[in-house]
Design a protein around this motif. Structure first.
Motif, mmCIF file in Angstrom:
data_model
loop_
_atom_site.group_PDB
_atom_site.id
_atom_site.type_symbol
_atom_site.label_atom_id
_atom_site.label_comp_id
_atom_site.label_asym_id
_atom_site.label_seq_id
_atom_site.Cartn_x
_atom_site.Cartn_y
_atom_site.Cartn_z
ATOM 1 N N TYR A 50 0.832 -1.199 0.000
ATOM 2 C CA TYR A 50 0.000 0.000 0.000
ATOM 3 C C TYR A 50 0.873 1.260 0.000
ATOM 4 O O TYR A 50 0.583 2.232 -0.690
ATOM 5 C CB TYR A 50 -0.925 0.012 1.223
ATOM 6 N N THR A 51 1.941 1.214 0.780
ATOM 7 C CA THR A 51 2.825 2.373 0.871
ATOM 8 C C THR A 51 3.487 2.673 -0.461
ATOM 9 O O THR A 51 3.606 3.841 -0.869
ATOM 10 C CB THR A 51 3.900 2.142 1.946
ATOM 11 N N THR A 52 3.922 1.628 -1.164
ATOM 12 C CA THR A 52 4.545 1.821 -2.471
ATOM 13 C C THR A 52 3.584 2.513 -3.435
ATOM 14 O O THR A 52 3.949 3.459 -4.133
ATOM 15 C CB THR A 52 4.984 0.464 -3.052
ATOM 16 N N LEU A 53 2.346 2.052 -3.457
ATOM 17 C CA LEU A 53 1.366 2.657 -4.361
ATOM 18 C C LEU A 53 1.055 4.090 -3.948
ATOM 19 O O LEU A 53 0.820 4.944 -4.806
ATOM 20 C CB LEU A 53 0.089 1.821 -4.382
ATOM 21 N N ALA A 54 1.057 4.350 -2.634
ATOM 22 C CA ALA A 54 0.789 5.715 -2.167
ATOM 23 C C ALA A 54 1.869 6.677 -2.646
ATOM 24 O O ALA A 54 1.578 7.822 -3.013
ATOM 25 C CB ALA A 54 0.700 5.744 -0.648
ATOM 26 N N THR A 55 3.122 6.217 -2.672
ATOM 27 C CA THR A 55 4.216 7.087 -3.129
ATOM 28 C C THR A 55 4.107 7.382 -4.618
ATOM 29 O O THR A 55 4.649 8.372 -5.099
ATOM 30 C CB THR A 55 5.587 6.446 -2.841
ATOM 31 N N GLU A 56 3.428 6.509 -5.364
ATOM 32 C CA GLU A 56 3.297 6.694 -6.805
ATOM 33 C C GLU A 56 1.935 7.252 -7.197
ATOM 34 O O GLU A 56 1.626 7.373 -8.382
ATOM 35 C CB GLU A 56 3.506 5.347 -7.523
ATOM 36 N N GLU A 57 1.132 7.603 -6.213
ATOM 37 C CA GLU A 57 -0.272 7.977 -6.472
ATOM 38 C C GLU A 57 -0.399 9.078 -7.511
ATOM 39 O O GLU A 57 -1.277 9.052 -8.370
ATOM 40 C CB GLU A 57 -0.934 8.381 -5.149
ATOM 41 N N SER A 58 0.480 10.065 -7.443
ATOM 42 C CA SER A 58 0.385 11.198 -8.359
ATOM 43 C C SER A 58 1.378 11.113 -9.514
ATOM 44 O O SER A 58 1.516 12.061 -10.288
ATOM 45 C CB SER A 58 0.614 12.507 -7.586
ATOM 46 N N SER A 59 2.060 9.982 -9.639
ATOM 47 C CA SER A 59 3.072 9.847 -10.689
ATOM 48 C C SER A 59 2.442 9.324 -11.984
ATOM 49 O O SER A 59 1.859 8.230 -11.997
ATOM 50 C CB SER A 59 4.182 8.889 -10.246
ATOM 51 N N PRO A 60 2.563 10.074 -13.072
ATOM 52 C CA PRO A 60 1.989 9.608 -14.345
ATOM 53 C C PRO A 60 2.786 8.456 -14.961
ATOM 54 O O PRO A 60 2.302 7.792 -15.870
ATOM 55 C CB PRO A 60 2.060 10.852 -15.239
ATOM 56 N N ASP A 61 3.997 8.229 -14.442
ATOM 57 C CA ASP A 61 4.857 7.196 -15.015
ATOM 58 C C ASP A 61 4.790 5.867 -14.275
ATOM 59 O O ASP A 61 5.531 4.940 -14.585
ATOM 60 C CB ASP A 61 6.317 7.680 -15.026
ATOM 61 N N SER A 62 3.924 5.761 -13.290
ATOM 62 C CA SER A 62 3.831 4.516 -12.522
ATOM 63 C C SER A 62 3.373 3.373 -13.424
ATOM 64 O O SER A 62 2.295 3.440 -14.022
ATOM 65 C CB SER A 62 2.835 4.675 -11.369
ATOM 66 N N PRO A 63 4.179 2.302 -13.543
ATOM 67 C CA PRO A 63 3.769 1.178 -14.408
ATOM 68 C C PRO A 63 2.523 0.470 -13.897
ATOM 69 O O PRO A 63 1.788 -0.126 -14.677
ATOM 70 C CB PRO A 63 4.995 0.257 -14.385
ATOM 71 N N ILE A 64 2.275 0.554 -12.584
ATOM 72 C CA ILE A 64 1.093 -0.090 -12.011
ATOM 73 C C ILE A 64 -0.174 0.477 -12.642
ATOM 74 O O ILE A 64 -1.136 -0.256 -12.925
ATOM 75 C CB ILE A 64 1.049 0.123 -10.479
ATOM 76 N N ASN A 65 -0.183 1.793 -12.885
ATOM 77 C CA ASN A 65 -1.383 2.444 -13.413
ATOM 78 C C ASN A 65 -1.490 2.365 -14.931
ATOM 79 O O ASN A 65 -2.485 2.813 -15.502
ATOM 80 C CB ASN A 65 -1.415 3.914 -12.975
ATOM 81 N N LYS A 66 -0.484 1.804 -15.584
ATOM 82 C CA LYS A 66 -0.513 1.692 -17.039
ATOM 83 C C LYS A 66 -1.064 0.344 -17.507
ATOM 84 O O LYS A 66 -1.244 0.130 -18.706
ATOM 85 C CB LYS A 66 0.898 1.879 -17.607
ATOM 86 N N ILE A 67 -1.309 -0.540 -16.562
ATOM 87 C CA ILE A 67 -1.701 -1.907 -16.906
ATOM 88 C C ILE A 67 -3.168 -2.139 -16.559
ATOM 89 O O ILE A 67 -3.653 -1.684 -15.525
ATOM 90 C CB ILE A 67 -0.828 -2.929 -16.136
ATOM 91 N N GLN A 68 -3.871 -2.849 -17.443
ATOM 92 C CA GLN A 68 -5.173 -3.375 -17.064
ATOM 93 C C GLN A 68 -4.936 -4.784 -16.546
ATOM 94 O O GLN A 68 -4.725 -5.716 -17.303
ATOM 95 C CB GLN A 68 -6.156 -3.409 -18.240
ATOM 96 N N TRP A 69 -4.938 -4.905 -15.233
ATOM 97 C CA TRP A 69 -4.620 -6.172 -14.589
ATOM 98 C C TRP A 69 -5.757 -7.172 -14.789
ATOM 99 O O TRP A 69 -6.930 -6.800 -14.852
ATOM 100 C CB TRP A 69 -4.371 -5.954 -13.103
ATOM 101 N N TRP A 70 -5.371 -8.421 -14.862
ATOM 102 C CA TRP A 70 -6.393 -9.468 -14.918
ATOM 103 C C TRP A 70 -7.146 -9.543 -13.595
ATOM 104 O O TRP A 70 -8.353 -9.686 -13.542
ATOM 105 C CB TRP A 70 -5.724 -10.806 -15.216
ATOM 106 N N ARG A 71 -6.389 -9.349 -12.514
ATOM 107 C CA ARG A 71 -6.990 -9.444 -11.179
ATOM 108 C C ARG A 71 -6.182 -8.593 -10.215
ATOM 109 O O ARG A 71 -4.956 -8.547 -10.298
ATOM 110 C CB ARG A 71 -6.988 -10.903 -10.697
ATOM 111 N N VAL A 72 -6.843 -7.909 -9.314
ATOM 112 C CA VAL A 72 -6.160 -7.226 -8.218
ATOM 113 C C VAL A 72 -6.735 -7.745 -6.914
ATOM 114 O O VAL A 72 -7.957 -7.870 -6.747
ATOM 115 C CB VAL A 72 -6.286 -5.687 -8.320
#
Length: 853
Positions: A385-407
């Motif tokens: 959760y902390t890792t994602l919070a640090t990237e919350e406002s980052s447009p380059d976060s790879p997590i937010n560029k993917i349509q995951w099959w499942r979260v």
């Protein structure tokens, strides 16, 4: 769908802190409808969402339909009156389009129903009447024209409901479909045998992910689809819910069940590819996990081939060297969990899957890939959760560029506050299937479930005002509809099994309370401080200033609790921390403010009132309230310069930074100068020695909320012949993993006692190597203690578990136990009333009880 279309993340978390009643309604128009795609068919409930960041109107209130599509905005004249009242938390609003709606192309009539606390009725009425708006009161004859269910619905008897009643329809719903189908995981990957309840849980997870049934409260009528709660009509069939809430009790093996679900994807892909088996994937003996070291990656954007020379990533760690799977058909699952739980997932992977078969990437720490294509090549991506919070406002976060099959959200109650940065980051994740996994889906109150609805994107419950209208307020008013709706909802999207059903044959657990007499010098100091504290708190209560002085009082109570455990936890100038006058004097004394911050830093159970999470970059205001720096700065920008707790005028110059925390070297020096043992430490030593004499191979866990206490215990335990390990919140995931591994594998010659921080060790970790638990202090929230106990009493435990709580006699600790019982009772009652800051916070009545006033 944009994030803010289904949840208002800018509303203050205290929006439902007090019980609100219907004051009346005003009539308004929804305008701007030609600019939005959302439609309304008449006599339909709508969602009203405060839009703070609207660039054209600072008072904007947008209107959403049941599908979370924007319909328009409330007309400016009405929004200008209501928005300041909403922002100051004086009112909550609900909207409904009356049945007389004729389909105007430019505006839609809307009734806005206004709810407030009884004491705020006069203020709200005055503001609205002075603005020129016509407020139709509940007491007026015209109120019968209201279309609100708050007026139409009848109230039920004022009877309480328990937590388990909310889930009781789950079993009934399952029985209607027949028993849960037990499903075996692929033996080509999963090497462990699952318990029957885990196989049944796996069958349920697969059913939920593949069912095409309509979501709850939707019906098909004459070729159209209708939401029976909001009366929304559409010709488009609503998308089925692919996911839900796995709410099995703590310690029942949810992680293995989820791993089996992930493996089923892999198994089906292999069959589709004509492989059938995974023999080629298990050639390596090491565990296939990559830690994500950042470096140059040549060709990472190219589609890998199926050749024998599969690309080995530069991100391979010393933990394992598995090559990621490269098929275009691989379905990647993202697992988000607290940092303390990362090691548990790694351990479960090592214990239950065949080496090299499940390709896993650790998206955690500073050295992680920035390449989304690389992440897609793995079966499982683990992050925090902390890792994602640090990237919350980052447009380059790879997590937010993917349509995951499942979260999968593990320990999903972490996002109970939808306003916290980590929750906002979670809401941005795009995935086809969504699972919220937690043994404690309701911790503070029913509102905790709203954050899970927002994550699951279950419309209309994922919109705050709909949740308030359909569930929260009806339950608060003891309306049977609220409970029935919640039961139907939980019956459809959740699965919960508890230990008391003897699903896995766990050995028994006993809880004992050991009362300790304070030493003479401890008693003398305690009585002096308590006497002074009583005078101070009595004065605050008399002046009705408890809220303004909340942090000060909490600091005093914290010191009383520390004296009960060990006087060495308190500073030598303890008495100087007690205010001699009112809070205004404190506001002009920055040094004393910093000391107050230090007081609050010593305890782990203090949360930032805005994000309801342990504060980071702590600051204290001139009115003596503690916040995260980012939280209060953001709030000041939005609230026009007022403290969220006491409404005291605030500017950035009124904020004081916390002093730096003690270094590890300083902390380790605590034990060197201490000679005498506190009464509680002496009692603990006697219990541990007696246990060792009786069962030399028995391992124990000692929990404390104070890290300093864990350090102070190391020397006397060593002197008594015990080898110890320490686990606290200052350790990263790797360090915690090493500690737990050493504690689990060492024999009688190794460490026999684990000194653990209660909150840092309360979720996700496995401590079944121990069978004795000692709680040095009682916790405000009994649920936190239960979580800590369940780290030991869970699947894998072979011995009878004994828990001992050490309580100082005739002290505040006894009254904390009373407060725990009070909270347990509240947890059994209907969840309409939500405590302002969660179960952690105590109010004026609680202060009276804690200090025997």
């Amino acid at each position: 769908m944009e994030d803010d279309e289904f949840i208002d993340l800018t509303q203050p978390s205290q929006g439902f802190s007090s019980e609100r009643y219907l004051l009346g309604f005003v009539c308004a128009n929804i305008v701007g409808i030609k600019h939005y795609s959302g439609t309304i068919s008449g006599r339909e409930m709508v969602g009203l969402v405060r839009e703070h960041l609207n660039p054209f109107d600072e008072n904007a209130i947008k209107v959403l339909n049941t599908r979370a599509n924007q319909v328009g905005h409330i007309e400016r004249a009405v929004a200008a009156v209501l928005s300041p009242l909403i922002d100051s938390e004086l009112i909550i609003v609900e909207g409904i389009v009356p049945k007389t709606y004729s389909g105007n192309k430019f505006k839609i009539p809307c009734q806005i129903h206004i709810f407030a606390t009884i004491e705020n009725f006069p203020t709200v009425k005055d503001v609205i009447s002075e603005s020129g708006l016509a407020l139709i009161l509940v007491s007026d004859a015209a109120s019968t024209l209201s279309e609100s269910m708050a007026v139409k619905d009848k109230k039920a008897k004022n009877e309480f409901k328990t937590v388990d009643e909310i889930f009781k329809l789950v079993d009934e719903n399952i029985s209607k479909r027949g028993a849960l189908e037990a499903l075996e995981p692929p033996r080509s990957v999963i090497k462990s045998d699952l318990f029957l309840h885990q196989k049944e849980g796996l069958g349920w997870l697969v059913y939920r992910e593949n069912s095409d049934e309509l979501p709850p409260f939707w019906e098909e009528k004459d070729g159209a689809f209708v939401n029976v709660l909001t009366n929304y009509h559409t010709d488009t069939r609503p998308e089925p819910l692919r996911g839900g809430i796995l709410a099995d009790d703590m310690g029942l093996g949810k992680t293995l069940t989820l791993l089996s679900l992930i493996v089923l994807d892999k198994d089906s892909i292999a069959l589709n590819m004509g492989e059938g088996k995974h023999d080629e994937m298990g050639e390596r003996d090491d565990f296939a996990i990559s830690s994500g070291k950042k470096g140059k990656r040549r060709g990472t954007n190219k589609q890998p081939t199926g050749s024998a020379k599969r690309r080995k990533t530069d991100s391979t760690s010393s933990r394992g060297y598995g090559t990621p799977s490269t098929s275009m058909d691989i379905k990647t699952t993202l697992v988000v969990c607290p940092a303390s739980v990362i090691s548990t997932w790694i351990t479960q992977l090592e214990e239950h899957t065949k080496p090299g078969t499940l390709k896993t990437y650790m998206y955690y720490g500073d050295k992680r890939t920035d390449n989304a294509e690389e992440l897609k090549m793995y079966d499982l991506v683990l992050t925090t959760y902390t890792t994602l919070a640090t990237e919350e406002s980052s447009p380059d976060s790879p997590i937010n560029k993917i349509q995951w099959w499942r979260v999968i959200l593990d320990e999903a109650h972490v996002i109970k506050n939808v306003n916290a940065k980590q929750s906002q980051a979670i809401m941005k994740i795009v995935a086809k299937r969504r699972w919220a996994v937690t043994g404690t889906p309701i911790q503070n109150g029913l509102y905790d479930l709203f954050s899970l609805m927002a994550f699951l994107r279950f419309q209309p419950f994922s919109t705050r005002s709909y949740w308030q209208s359909l569930v929260q307020r009806p339950l608060a008013e003891r309306n049977t509809n609220g409970l029935l709706r919640l039961q139907v909802l939980m019956a459809t999207i959740s699965l919960r099994r508890t230990k008391d059903k003897a699903l896995v044959g766990l050995p028994p657990k006993t809880v004992e309370t050991c009362f300790v007499e304070l030493l003479e010098e401890e008693r003398k100091l305690y009585d002096q401080i308590e006497s002074r504290a009583k005078d101070i708190v009595a004065g605050y209560i008399k002046d009705a200033s408890i809220t303004r002085n909340y942090s000060t009082v909490l600091g005093i109570i914290l010191r009383l609790r520390q004296i009960c455990t060990d006087v060495a936890l308190c500073p030598s100038d303890l008495k100087s921390l007690l205010p001699s006058n009112n809070i205004e004097d404190v506001s002009n004394n920055p040094e004393l403010l910093q000391k107050l911050v230090e007081v609050l830093q010593d305890g782990e159970d203090f949360d930032c009132p805005i994000c309801i999470s342990p504060p980071t970059d702590i600051v204290i205001t001139c009115c003596a309230h503690i916040y995260c720096q980012a939280c209060i700065l953001k709030t000041l920008q939005r609230s026009k310069g007022c403290c969220p707790l006491c409404r005291h005028p605030l500017e950035e110059s009124d904020l004081f930074s916390a002093p730096p925390q003690s270094s590890g070297a300083d902390a380790d020096g605590l034990s060197s100068g201490k000679t005498s043992l506190s009464s509680k430490v002496s009692a603990l030593l006697k219990l541990l020695v007696a246990s060792r004499d009786q069962h030399p191979a028995t391992k124990s866990v000692v929990f404390s909320q104070f890290r300093k206490m864990l350090i102070l215990l190391e020397q006397p335990l060593k002197a008594a012949g015990f080898k110890t390990l320490r686990l606290d919140g200052t350790m990263n995931a790797k360090q915690r993993g090493r500690v737990m591994e050493e504690f689990a594998t060492g024999g009688t010659e190794g460490p026999m006692i684990l000194l653990a921080s209660l909150k840092a060790s309360g979720t996700g970790i496995n401590l079944t190597a121990a069978s004795r638990v000692y709680l040095l202090e009682p916790w405000w929230n009994p649920g936190v203690e239960e979580q800590a106990m369940d780290r030991v009493h869970r699947i894998g435990q072979k011995e009878e578990v004994k828990i001992v709580r050490l309580i100082a006699k005739n002290s505040i600790e006894e009254r904390v136990l009373e407060l725990q019982e009070k909270k347990k009772q509240l947890a059994k009652e209907a969840f309409g009333k939500r405590r302002a800051k969660g179960n952690r916070e105590v109010g004026g009545d609680d202060f009276r009880m804690l200090l025997s006033l």
